[in-house]
Design a protein around this motif. Structure first.
Motif, PDB file in Angstrom:
ATOM      1  N   THR A  55       0.842  -1.196   0.000  1.00 29.37           N
ATOM      2  CA  THR A  55       0.000   0.000   0.000  1.00 29.37           C
ATOM      3  C   THR A  55       0.878   1.246   0.000  1.00 29.37           C
ATOM      4  OG1 THR A  55      -1.525  -1.231   1.351  1.00 29.37           O
ATOM      5  CG2 THR A  55      -1.909   1.111   1.182  1.00 29.37           C
ATOM      6  N   PHE A  56       1.884   1.227   0.834  1.00 32.62           N
ATOM      7  CA  PHE A  56       2.758   2.391   0.922  1.00 32.62           C
ATOM      8  C   PHE A  56       3.492   2.610  -0.393  1.00 32.62           C
ATOM      9  CE2 PHE A  56       3.582   3.500   5.642  1.00 32.62           C
ATOM     10  CZ  PHE A  56       2.227   3.592   5.831  1.00 32.62           C
ATOM     11  N   GLN A  57       3.865   1.526  -1.007  1.00 30.70           N
ATOM     12  CA  GLN A  57       4.594   1.665  -2.263  1.00 30.70           C
ATOM     13  C   GLN A  57       3.726   2.283  -3.348  1.00 30.70           C
ATOM     14  OE1 GLN A  57       6.300  -2.138  -2.886  1.00 30.70           O
ATOM     15  NE2 GLN A  57       8.147  -1.609  -1.766  1.00 30.70           N
ATOM     16  N   LYS A  58       2.451   1.899  -3.302  1.00 32.02           N
ATOM     17  CA  LYS A  58       1.537   2.508  -4.263  1.00 32.02           C
ATOM     18  C   LYS A  58       1.485   4.006  -4.026  1.00 32.02           C
ATOM     19  CE  LYS A  58      -1.504  -1.409  -4.734  1.00 32.02           C
ATOM     20  NZ  LYS A  58      -2.591  -1.965  -3.954  1.00 32.02           N
ATOM     21  N   MET A  59       1.567   4.386  -2.780  1.00 36.68           N
ATOM     22  CA  MET A  59       1.507   5.806  -2.452  1.00 36.68           C
ATOM     23  C   MET A  59       2.740   6.531  -2.991  1.00 36.68           C
ATOM     24  SD  MET A  59      -1.318   5.997  -1.187  1.00 36.68           S
ATOM     25  CE  MET A  59      -2.291   4.510  -1.201  1.00 36.68           C
ATOM     26  N   ALA A  60       3.843   5.827  -2.965  1.00 30.22           N
ATOM     27  CA  ALA A  60       5.069   6.441  -3.485  1.00 30.22           C
ATOM     28  C   ALA A  60       4.861   6.840  -4.936  1.00 30.22           C
ATOM     29  CB  ALA A  60       6.229   5.461  -3.358  1.00 30.22           C
ATOM     30  N   ARG A  61       4.238   5.956  -5.639  1.00 32.47           N
ATOM     31  CA  ARG A  61       3.938   6.235  -7.035  1.00 32.47           C
ATOM     32  C   ARG A  61       3.003   7.429  -7.164  1.00 32.47           C
ATOM     33  NH1 ARG A  61       2.718   3.551 -11.890  1.00 32.47           N
ATOM     34  NH2 ARG A  61       2.270   5.205 -13.343  1.00 32.47           N
ATOM     35  N   LEU A  62       1.999   7.418  -6.324  1.00 30.73           N
ATOM     36  CA  LEU A  62       0.999   8.478  -6.368  1.00 30.73           C
ATOM     37  C   LEU A  62       1.638   9.833  -6.099  1.00 30.73           C
ATOM     38  CD1 LEU A  62      -2.152   9.019  -6.352  1.00 30.73           C
ATOM     39  CD2 LEU A  62      -1.888   9.114  -3.894  1.00 30.73           C
ATOM     40  N   VAL A  63       2.467   9.882  -5.069  1.00 33.80           N
ATOM     41  CA  VAL A  63       3.125  11.134  -4.705  1.00 33.80           C
ATOM     42  C   VAL A  63       3.902  11.661  -5.900  1.00 33.80           C
ATOM     43  CG1 VAL A  63       4.965  12.138  -3.316  1.00 33.80           C
ATOM     44  CG2 VAL A  63       3.263  10.674  -2.255  1.00 33.80           C
ATOM     45  N   ARG A  64       4.605  10.778  -6.523  1.00 32.85           N
ATOM     46  CA  ARG A  64       5.406  11.178  -7.658  1.00 32.85           C
ATOM     47  C   ARG A  64       4.538  11.786  -8.751  1.00 32.85           C
ATOM     48  NH1 ARG A  64       6.688   9.644 -12.287  1.00 32.85           N
ATOM     49  NH2 ARG A  64       8.764  10.082 -13.118  1.00 32.85           N
ATOM     50  N   ASP A  65       3.463  11.056  -9.101  1.00 36.29           N
ATOM     51  CA  ASP A  65       2.602  11.517 -10.185  1.00 36.29           C
ATOM     52  C   ASP A  65       1.960  12.858  -9.849  1.00 36.29           C
ATOM     53  OD1 ASP A  65       3.258   9.273 -11.456  1.00 36.29           O
ATOM     54  OD2 ASP A  65       1.295   8.284 -11.298  1.00 36.29           O
ATOM     55  N   VAL A  66       1.406  12.929  -8.638  1.00 39.27           N
ATOM     56  CA  VAL A  66       0.706  14.153  -8.271  1.00 39.27           C
ATOM     57  C   VAL A  66       1.682  15.318  -8.216  1.00 39.27           C
ATOM     58  CG1 VAL A  66      -0.672  15.271  -6.493  1.00 39.27           C
ATOM     59  CG2 VAL A  66      -1.059  12.877  -7.032  1.00 39.27           C
ATOM     60  N   ALA A  67       2.860  15.054  -7.678  1.00 37.65           N
ATOM     61  CA  ALA A  67       3.848  16.126  -7.554  1.00 37.65           C
ATOM     62  C   ALA A  67       4.217  16.670  -8.931  1.00 37.65           C
ATOM     63  CB  ALA A  67       5.087  15.612  -6.828  1.00 37.65           C
ATOM     64  N   VAL A  68       4.384  15.770  -9.855  1.00 33.27           N
ATOM     65  CA  VAL A  68       4.739  16.210 -11.211  1.00 33.27           C
ATOM     66  C   VAL A  68       3.611  17.059 -11.790  1.00 33.27           C
ATOM     67  CG1 VAL A  68       5.094  15.424 -13.566  1.00 33.27           C
ATOM     68  CG2 VAL A  68       6.303  14.317 -11.689  1.00 33.27           C
ATOM     69  N   LYS A  69       2.406  16.564 -11.617  1.00 25.97           N
ATOM     70  CA  LYS A  69       1.241  17.260 -12.161  1.00 25.97           C
ATOM     71  C   LYS A  69       1.079  18.638 -11.528  1.00 25.97           C
ATOM     72  CE  LYS A  69      -2.361  14.295 -13.898  1.00 25.97           C
ATOM     73  NZ  LYS A  69      -3.437  13.422 -13.473  1.00 25.97           N
ATOM     74  N   ALA A  70       1.287  18.699 -10.227  1.00 27.47           N
ATOM     75  CA  ALA A  70       1.034  19.942  -9.510  1.00 27.47           C
ATOM     76  C   ALA A  70       2.253  20.855  -9.523  1.00 27.47           C
ATOM     77  CB  ALA A  70       0.622  19.642  -8.082  1.00 27.47           C
ATOM     78  N   GLY A  71       3.323  20.389 -10.125  1.00 28.11           N
ATOM     79  CA  GLY A  71       4.526  21.198 -10.185  1.00 28.11           C
ATOM     80  C   GLY A  71       5.182  21.393  -8.830  1.00 28.11           C
ATOM     81  N   LYS A  72       5.090  20.371  -7.982  1.00 26.85           N
ATOM     82  CA  LYS A  72       5.716  20.467  -6.665  1.00 26.85           C
ATOM     83  C   LYS A  72       6.923  19.535  -6.631  1.00 26.85           C
ATOM     84  CE  LYS A  72       2.040  22.710  -5.158  1.00 26.85           C
ATOM     85  NZ  LYS A  72       0.975  22.292  -4.277  1.00 26.85           N
TER      86      LYS A  72
END
Lengths: 178, 852
Positions: B530-547
């Motif tokens: 579950t946590f690993q999936k979150m790692a992916r999510l953080v990456r994607d969202v961060a890229v999208k949001a420019g963070k």
């Protein structure tokens, strides 16, 4: 009546599909029967935990060896008067198919269990198109020598129970007093 | 005509055509049809199908290139010969490229005869491989040992490729393959790591696999878009190279010889078949690889060795045909080793298997280098061939007598050409004695098999069990616990004065408890995936949001019930999206605030007092109290008459859980619609958990979820009303007290209320709520329990509190979800059932009832 009869399949056809062994039991003065394959076991009356917001005929739940199953009072289900428990009163545990297609067990409180009978094709007549159980819950009538068995489709009897339960609890702002 | 005759005529037609003679297509077609009829007679279904497809191809042949056909016919022949020897279906994979469909596009659906269990296992292992891969890709950005990470990725992809090959999932296989080559290109030329591309590929495969799990006949969409992307990436790599990839081959004259590297050039006349050849060869390699892996895992079934052997053999044949001497060399050497294994029934060591796998990898590298001049070093290939030879070399005279190049010019595998195989079988006898002393596989050439071995060792220690069976076990243990306590509480037992009996009963009790614990622990899984999936999510969202966000994971090994783990996925996604999108500020803002540009998001899990805490902490801007208050006032979400100033921080923060509440100025495609946090709280409460927020302006926000370890058991307060007992989840209980008559009041609009520690709370009766006939009516005769749910507090009147205990939640089996105020049943020590009160439903009902 003629149209109703026309909708009914011919008597012998009903009979051949229904013939087989039945467990007969008594409710008030009438004798009913459930196909033996639907019956899981027969137990004596145990303490029943009542459920809130359910129709009166849902007497509650019991513990069947670690499994919780609901118990229906068939007398109340069929609009008869509630009777006090006697030593003869039984809970017939049946296998029913729920409206969602899952199989589950339920208990039916009956006045007494009589016997297992072989009902032959020739003895079965189609159900009259009226009666308390409604919804096609009566499969047919088994005419034996001196008595008439009402053959029940227990799935339908129980399915109707659940529908009512849902309807009621959907509106259940006012608690039901049993 | 018998099969052998047909084969012979087919073989000779093909040979004639291949050696430049006039191709008698009519004869080939006739022979193929005869073959089909014969195959049908023998009920070799696959063979008939293949022959049929081939003959259809011949009949519709319009004068184009026929080599592919001849190659297929050769394969059909080999398969047919195989059927004769070892029965049908033994070598089905041989037919894979020949079966109908291969002439058109690949179907992507699982081969029809694959059984469900196989697909299920494939889906499971593929999903876990994808999760691994995803984690590895993400790790790449952080890790220092890039080579090791890439090697790990390659291993994962490799396994997946092999497995999808077994199920003839051409699309996945192809993508896996391309991923591998992309990685190679990336490492070779030290390009920027294509993380996005890899993740996209992972997603595509996962998507397909999931659909496959739902419906085995799912056709996969064409991976063309992705392939094009890969192509673009590798092309960007090729720019750094002198000359382009395959185009070089078109002008053999332009190829420059760089001394140590192997140069593979294909004659112009074969150029149009090159692609077919490459695809097929890759297929064979994949097949050989999966065969070797299966060989290892299947208890060393020689049939797998046969498969691998045939694959190498075919590659060798076709490569010889195309004058690709180095490939022939390697294939031949590998084949020799395999032949030794299959004829001697000798069990090769893991190192041997590694070596064979490495040979496959080497051939692949060679294949890929065709025309682009960047093949492996000649010395490497030589060394590898020698290693393979060493396996068979101990009987010197045999090894020496067998001149490797002899096999080189042979024509592609056809049943006619069996002589070399016989020769190989001889020198294979040499293999047996020496396999054990084979030098360990070269480190760089064989990462995949090494990983596979360790994985396999791990796999031996775990078995996959369906959750249903597990649940059944847990249920039964639950029943045992109940039965045991029923025995223990039996009144008659108390009168028995046998010491032995009470000792034995105590013993049974202990075992029962241990058993229950063990059963419960079976359902426990770690939060890692579950946590690993979150790692992916953080990456994607961060890229999208420019963070810029760094995710720290803590306590991934914390275990909790599988169902809980499944259920927290969604709330976690919402919260993390929120934290990245709203919590952590944009890099320039952070700089302006004197913080490091890269925000830190910490995902932490730990145990605390019988429950699990999961925290999501960001070091962002924090929740702005004034903003929340302003929004709440604007939407009139505050209870009338409350002054925002008087509200505690927690009360303010809790406002963000209200549906439709969002302080985001703009709705992005990530978040901001105000649905998220409402969902979060609902989900967590459905899990009987709680969520709290801590936040400081400018310092960041921490979401704290408190979750039960398991959903099967709750901590409950057992209360009595009349003759009935009920269990109230302890989590919802604030306190309980015996009320004083002075504190009781009656208000016109709310009804009965009680004064508790400075607040006035409504009083509800469980008796009325559940429509009971017995139980106390006078509030002072009973006990009031202060309940808190959804921020609403209320008092519940019960007759008496019987105690606190953990109970196993059981379904009422009566579509009980529809019973308001009841969440299930618990079997008590005496075997009777107590209903578990659903506090939220109960309070809701009571409020409704009081208002009417």
């Amino acid at each position: 009546m003629s149209t109703a009869l026309a909708q009914n399949p011919p008597a012998e056809k009903v009979g051949s599909a229904l013939a087989g062994k039945y467990l007969s039991f008594r409710l008030s003065k009438e004798e009913y029967a459930i196909h033996i394959l639907k019956v899981r076991e027969i137990i004596g009356v145990v303490l029943i935990t009542p459920l809130p917001h359910t129709p009166p005929y849902v007497r509650g739940v019991i513990n069947l060896r670690g499994k919780i199953i609901p118990v229906i009072d068939l007398r109340l289900r069929f609009g008869m008067e509630r009777a006090e428990s006697t030593p003869e009163t039984c809970i017939v545990v049946v296998d029913v198919e729920r409206s969602d297609g899952q199989r589950t067990q339920m208990g039916c409180i009956v006045d007494s269990v009589s016997e297992v009978l072989n009902v032959e094709t020739s003895q079965i007549e189609p159900a009259p198109r009226c009666g308390q159980a409604g919804n096609g819950a009566i499969l047919g009538l088994g005419k034996l020598k001196e008595r008439v068995l009402i053959l029940l489709d227990i799935d339908k009897v129980m399915a109707a129970v659940q529908v009512v339960e849902q309807e009621r609890s959907g509106l259940a702002a006012t608690p039901h007093v049993s | 005509m018998v099969l052998a005759q047909i084969l012979e005529s087919l073989g000779s037609s093909v040979d004639r055509a291949r050696s430049g003679g006039s191709a008698d297509f009519a004869a080939v077609a006739a022979a193929l049809e005869a073959l089909r009829n014969e195959a049908q007679k023998l009920s070799y279904a696959s063979l008939a199908q293949a022959a049929d497809a081939a003959s259809a191809f011949v009949r519709t042949w319009n004068g184009g290139d026929a080599r592919k056909l001849f190659h297929h016919v050769a394969q059909i022949c080999e398969y047919a010969a195989n059927c004769e020897r070892s029965g049908p279906e033994a070598a089905r994979t041989l037919l894979a490229p020949v079966l109908p469909g291969s002439y058109g596009s690949a179907t992507g659906a699982v081969a029809a005869d694959t059984d469900d269990e196989m697909v299920r296992l494939f889906v499971l292992s593929c999903l876990s491989a994808l999760a691994d891969l995803e984690a590895q890709v993400l790790e790449f950005d952080h890790g220092t040992d890039h080579e090791e990470t890439v090697a790990a990725m390659r291993r994962t992809i490799h396994t997946m490729k092999g497995e999808s090959g077994v199920l003839s999932l051409a699309g996945i296989q192809k993508l896996c393959h391309e991923m591998e080559s992309t990685l190679d290109v990336c490492m070779d030329k030290s390009l920027k790591f294509p993380a996005d591309l890899m993740l996209e590929l992972v997603d595509w495969i996962r998507d397909h696999v999931e659909r496959l799990a739902a419906d085995h006949a799912t056709k996969e969409p064409s991976p063309a878009v992705l392939l094009a992307k890969i192509e673009a990436y590798t092309r960007s790599a090729a720019v750094h190279e002198p000359g382009e990839r395959l185009e070089v081959a078109a002008t053999p004259a332009g190829v420059k010889v760089v001394a140590p590297r192997i140069q593979l050039v294909v004659n112009e006349e074969y150029l149009d078949t090159l692609n077919d050849f490459l695809n097929e060869a890759k297929q064979h390699l994949a097949d050989a690889e999966s065969a070797m892996l299966e060989y290892e895992s299947s208890g060393r079934d020689i049939e797998h060795i046969n498969r691998a052997f045939r694959a190498f053999h075919t590659i060798k044949g076709v490569s010889g045909f195309m004058n690709l001497a180095p490939i022939v060399k390697v294939a031949h050497a590998a084949e020799t080793v395999l032949d030794g294994v299959r004829s001697e029934r000798h069990v090769p060591s893991a190192a041997d298997v590694d070596l064979i796998l490495a040979s496959g990898d080497l051939i692949k590298t060679l294949l890929e280098s065709i025309g682009n001049g960047s093949g492996p070093y000649v010395a490497d290939v030589e060394a590898h061939v020698q290693k393979l030879a060493a396996v068979t070399a101990s009987k010197a005279e045999l090894a020496a007598a067998k001149p490797t190049p002899v096999a080189v010019p042979t024509v592609p595998a056809s049943p006619v050409e069996k002589a070399p195989a016989v020769a190989e079988q001889k020198d294979a006898s040499a293999a047996e004695t020496t396999v054990a002393v084979v030098p360990p596989a070269r480190k760089d050439a064989a990462p995949a098999p090494v990983a596979r071995n360790t994985k396999q060792q791990g796999a031996d220690n775990t078995i996959k069990v369906s959750t249903q069976r597990l649940d059944a076990l847990v249920d039964m243990v639950g029943e045992l616990v109940i039965a045991q306590s029923m025995v223990l509480q039996d009144t008659q037992l108390a009168t028995v004065a046998s010491q032995a009996l009470s000792r034995n009963i105590a013993q049974v009790g202990k075992i029962t408890r241990d058993l229950q614990e063990a059963a419960m622990s079976l359902r426990m899984v770690t939060l890692k995936s579950t946590f690993q999936k979150m790692a992916r999510l953080v990456r994607d969202v961060a890229v999208k949001a420019g963070k810029k966000v760094d995710l720290h994971l803590e306590g991934e090994d914390t275990e909790l019930d599988r169902t809980v783990v499944d259920e927290i996925h969604d709330p976690l996604v919402h919260m993390i999206r929120n934290s990245v999108d709203h919590g952590i500020e944009a890099p320039d803002k952070r700089r302006a605030a004197g913080k490091p540009e890269v925000g830190v998001l910490t995902l932490r899990a730990y145990h605390q007092g019988g429950s699990i805490l999961i925290e999501i902490a960001d070091d962002g801007g924090g929740i702005r109290r004034d903003k929340v208050v302003a929004k709440a006032v604007e939407r009139s979400l505050l209870p009338p008459g409350t002054e925002p100033k008087d509200l505690k921080d927690t009360e303010i923060f809790n406002l963000i859980f209200l549906p439709g509440f969002s302080t985001a100025e703009k709705v992005t495609d990530i978040s901001g619609r105000g649905v998220g946090m409402d969902v979060v709280r609902r989900n967590i409460e459905a899990l009987r958990g709680k969520i709290e927020i801590e936040s400081g302006e400018g310092r960041g926000t921490t979401f704290k979820m408190r979750l039960p370890l398991t959903l099967a058991i709750i901590d409950g307060m057992v209360v009595r009303v009349g003759a009935e007992r009920y269990v109230i989840p302890t989590l919802a209980i604030e306190q309980s007290f015996r009320p004083d008559r002075r504190d009781l009041h009656y208000l016109q609009d709310t009804g009965e209320v009680v004064h508790v520690r400075g607040s006035v709370l409504p009083v509800y009766r469980l008796k009325t709520a559940f429509g009971l006939t017995s139980g106390v009516d006078d509030v002072v005769e009973g006990i009031l329990i202060v309940l808190e749910v959804d921020g609403t507090r209320a008092c519940l009147l019960v007759d008496e509190i019987l105690g606190q205990q953990q109970v196993v939640i059981k379904s009422l089996n009566a579509e009980d979800r529809s019973i308001r105020g009841v969440s299930g049943g618990a079997i008590m020590g005496d075997g009777r059932i107590a209903l578990i009160v659903d506090v939220a439903g109960l309070v809701e009902t009571a409020v409704l009832a009081a208002n009417t």
